[in-house]
Design a protein around this motif. Structure first.
Motif, PDB file in Angstrom:
ATOM      1  N   UNK A 102      91.321  -5.196  26.495  1.00  0.00           N
ATOM      2  CA  UNK A 102      89.785  -5.353  26.976  1.00  0.00           C
ATOM      3  C   UNK A 102      88.638  -5.472  26.576  1.00  0.00           C
ATOM      4  N   UNK A 103      88.985  -6.327  24.810  1.00  0.00           N
ATOM      5  CA  UNK A 103      87.776  -7.156  24.789  1.00  0.00           C
ATOM      6  C   UNK A 103      87.025  -8.422  25.513  1.00  0.00           C
ATOM      7  N   UNK A 104      88.519  -9.308  26.311  1.00  0.00           N
ATOM      8  CA  UNK A 104      88.688 -10.330  27.011  1.00  0.00           C
ATOM      9  C   UNK A 104      88.132  -9.902  27.971  1.00  0.00           C
ATOM     10  N   UNK A 105      88.288  -8.962  28.854  1.00  0.00           N
ATOM     11  CA  UNK A 105      87.611  -8.355  29.979  1.00  0.00           C
ATOM     12  C   UNK A 105      86.320  -8.058  29.682  1.00  0.00           C
ATOM     13  N   UNK A 106      85.581  -7.707  29.272  1.00  0.00           N
ATOM     14  CA  UNK A 106      84.149  -7.785  28.759  1.00  0.00           C
ATOM     15  C   UNK A 106      83.459  -9.116  28.753  1.00  0.00           C
ATOM     16  N   UNK A 107      84.083 -10.087  28.130  1.00  0.00           N
ATOM     17  CA  UNK A 107      84.444 -11.222  27.941  1.00  0.00           C
ATOM     18  C   UNK A 107      83.467 -11.657  29.250  1.00  0.00           C
ATOM     19  N   UNK A 108      84.380 -11.829  29.446  1.00  0.00           N
ATOM     20  CA  UNK A 108      84.930 -12.347  31.455  1.00  0.00           C
ATOM     21  C   UNK A 108      83.611 -11.944  32.336  1.00  0.00           C
ATOM     22  N   UNK A 109      83.561 -10.073  32.099  1.00  0.00           N
ATOM     23  CA  UNK A 109      82.186  -9.277  32.704  1.00  0.00           C
ATOM     24  C   UNK A 109      80.850 -10.228  32.235  1.00  0.00           C
ATOM     25  N   UNK A 110      81.222  -9.998  30.719  1.00  0.00           N
ATOM     26  CA  UNK A 110      79.195 -10.403  30.668  1.00  0.00           C
ATOM     27  C   UNK A 110      78.749 -12.468  31.378  1.00  0.00           C
ATOM     28  N   UNK A 111      79.498 -12.719  31.100  1.00  0.00           N
ATOM     29  CA  UNK A 111      80.065 -14.017  31.534  1.00  0.00           C
ATOM     30  C   UNK A 111      79.894 -14.504  33.380  1.00  0.00           C
ATOM     31  N   UNK A 112      79.917 -13.077  33.945  1.00  0.00           N
ATOM     32  CA  UNK A 112      80.165 -13.124  35.181  1.00  0.00           C
ATOM     33  C   UNK A 112      78.303 -12.557  35.956  1.00  0.00           C
ATOM     34  N   UNK A 113      77.729 -11.820  34.446  1.00  0.00           N
ATOM     35  CA  UNK A 113      76.621 -11.583  34.848  1.00  0.00           C
ATOM     36  C   UNK A 113      75.623 -12.301  34.082  1.00  0.00           C
ATOM     37  N   UNK A 114      75.619 -13.288  33.242  1.00  0.00           N
ATOM     38  CA  UNK A 114      74.971 -14.503  32.826  1.00  0.00           C
ATOM     39  C   UNK A 114      74.623 -16.007  33.522  1.00  0.00           C
ATOM     40  N   UNK A 119      66.296  -5.722  24.207  1.00  0.00           N
ATOM     41  CA  UNK A 119      64.986  -5.727  25.173  1.00  0.00           C
ATOM     42  C   UNK A 119      65.139  -5.348  26.366  1.00  0.00           C
ATOM     43  N   UNK A 120      64.377  -4.878  26.982  1.00  0.00           N
ATOM     44  CA  UNK A 120      64.509  -4.388  28.922  1.00  0.00           C
ATOM     45  C   UNK A 120      65.032  -5.648  29.209  1.00  0.00           C
ATOM     46  N   UNK A 121      65.885  -5.727  30.184  1.00  0.00           N
ATOM     47  CA  UNK A 121      66.712  -6.843  30.655  1.00  0.00           C
ATOM     48  C   UNK A 121      67.581  -7.467  29.989  1.00  0.00           C
ATOM     49  N   UNK A 122      67.732  -6.706  28.577  1.00  0.00           N
ATOM     50  CA  UNK A 122      68.457  -7.517  27.334  1.00  0.00           C
ATOM     51  C   UNK A 122      69.833  -6.767  28.166  1.00  0.00           C
ATOM     52  N   UNK A 123      70.836  -8.909  27.673  1.00  0.00           N
ATOM     53  CA  UNK A 123      72.507  -8.064  27.833  1.00  0.00           C
ATOM     54  C   UNK A 123      73.003  -7.464  26.803  1.00  0.00           C
ATOM     55  N   UNK A 124      74.424  -6.731  26.120  1.00  0.00           N
ATOM     56  CA  UNK A 124      74.502  -7.153  24.776  1.00  0.00           C
ATOM     57  C   UNK A 124      76.228  -7.668  24.899  1.00  0.00           C
ATOM     58  N   UNK A 125      76.032  -7.734  23.495  1.00  0.00           N
ATOM     59  CA  UNK A 125      77.527  -8.533  23.129  1.00  0.00           C
ATOM     60  C   UNK A 125      78.367  -7.369  23.615  1.00  0.00           C
ATOM     61  N   UNK A 126      79.628  -7.571  23.392  1.00  0.00           N
ATOM     62  CA  UNK A 126      80.405  -6.605  23.624  1.00  0.00           C
ATOM     63  C   UNK A 126      80.509  -5.995  22.433  1.00  0.00           C
ATOM     64  N   UNK A 127      80.706  -4.156  22.916  1.00  0.00           N
ATOM     65  CA  UNK A 127      80.716  -3.068  21.600  1.00  0.00           C
ATOM     66  C   UNK A 127      82.072  -2.523  21.668  1.00  0.00           C
ATOM     67  N   UNK A 128      82.186  -2.381  20.267  1.00  0.00           N
ATOM     68  CA  UNK A 128      83.664  -1.497  20.473  1.00  0.00           C
ATOM     69  C   UNK A 128      83.141  -0.696  20.532  1.00  0.00           C
ATOM     70  N   UNK A 129      83.909   1.145  20.675  1.00  0.00           N
ATOM     71  CA  UNK A 129      83.545   2.271  20.725  1.00  0.00           C
ATOM     72  C   UNK A 129      85.226   2.816  20.334  1.00  0.00           C
ATOM     73  N   UNK A 130      85.252   3.957  20.140  1.00  0.00           N
ATOM     74  CA  UNK A 130      87.141   4.466  19.395  1.00  0.00           C
ATOM     75  C   UNK A 130      87.610   4.071  20.696  1.00  0.00           C
TER      76      UNK A 130
END
Length: 176
Positions: free
Chosen positions: A43-55, A100-111
């Motif tokens: 799941x974390x890897x999928x979020x990292x890949x999503x982040x790379x796509x957005x970037x 900040x506005x338009x800022x993209x987070x690192x992957x955030x782990x939740x429960x």
């Protein structure tokens, strides 16, 4: 039409204030309770890949529609508006308060899985102007006029036809 009763004033003016909040996008990869470390890592890897796509230039809304496990994401692209960060799960609220506005987070782990967040905008508490609420005021006044006209027409028709009603109406119209 004059808004002379307290109910009318509350309907028209009662929603003039708004709370502070954030507008943001979310991409969620859900992980079921009791899942293995490998499932969390996937799941974390999928979020990292999503982040790379957005970037890389992809719209986070499009990415959310495509891969997010958030049930609303298919319809709204993971978009949330006017959300109080203090009402969000801890890690999400904390992350949004730091972006900040338009800022993209690192992957955030939740429960319940991993999340990617992008802040659209942060809004301070405030008050809508009457101009921003003019449609609401107009709709309220038009509906009030229609209700009064209908009640008057019914009363006149009953009188002309000699109709007497021997029960108390379930709904009181403004003219009653």
């Amino acid at each position: 039409t004059e808004v002379s009763d307290e109910y009318g004033r509350q309907v028209v003016l009662g929603k003039m204030d708004y709370k502070a909040g954030v507008d943001f996008w979310q991409v969620l990869k859900r992980v079921a309770p009791g899942s293995s470390t490998a499932e969390w890592d996937a799941a974390k890897q999928a979020i990292l890949e999503a982040k790379a796509r957005v970037e890389g230039g992809s719209s986070i809304g499009d990415v959310a529609k495509e891969i997010s496990d958030d049930p609303k994401a298919k319809a709204n692209g993971g978009s949330y508006e006017k959300v109080d960060p203090s009402e969000l799960p801890g890690a999400i609220g904390e992350t949004l308060s730091k972006l900040d506005p338009e800022g993209l987070s690192e992957p955030v782990q939740t429960s319940y899985g991993w999340v990617l967040l992008k802040l659209k905008d942060r809004k301070e508490a405030g008050r809508y102007t009457l101009d921003e609420r003019k449609d609401r005021v107009r709709d309220f006044l038009l509906n009030r006029c229609r209700q009064n006209l209908l009640a008057d027409t019914i009363a006149q028709t009953k009188q002309e036809l000699g109709i007497e009603v021997y029960y108390q109406p379930l709904i009181q119209t403004p003219a009653q």
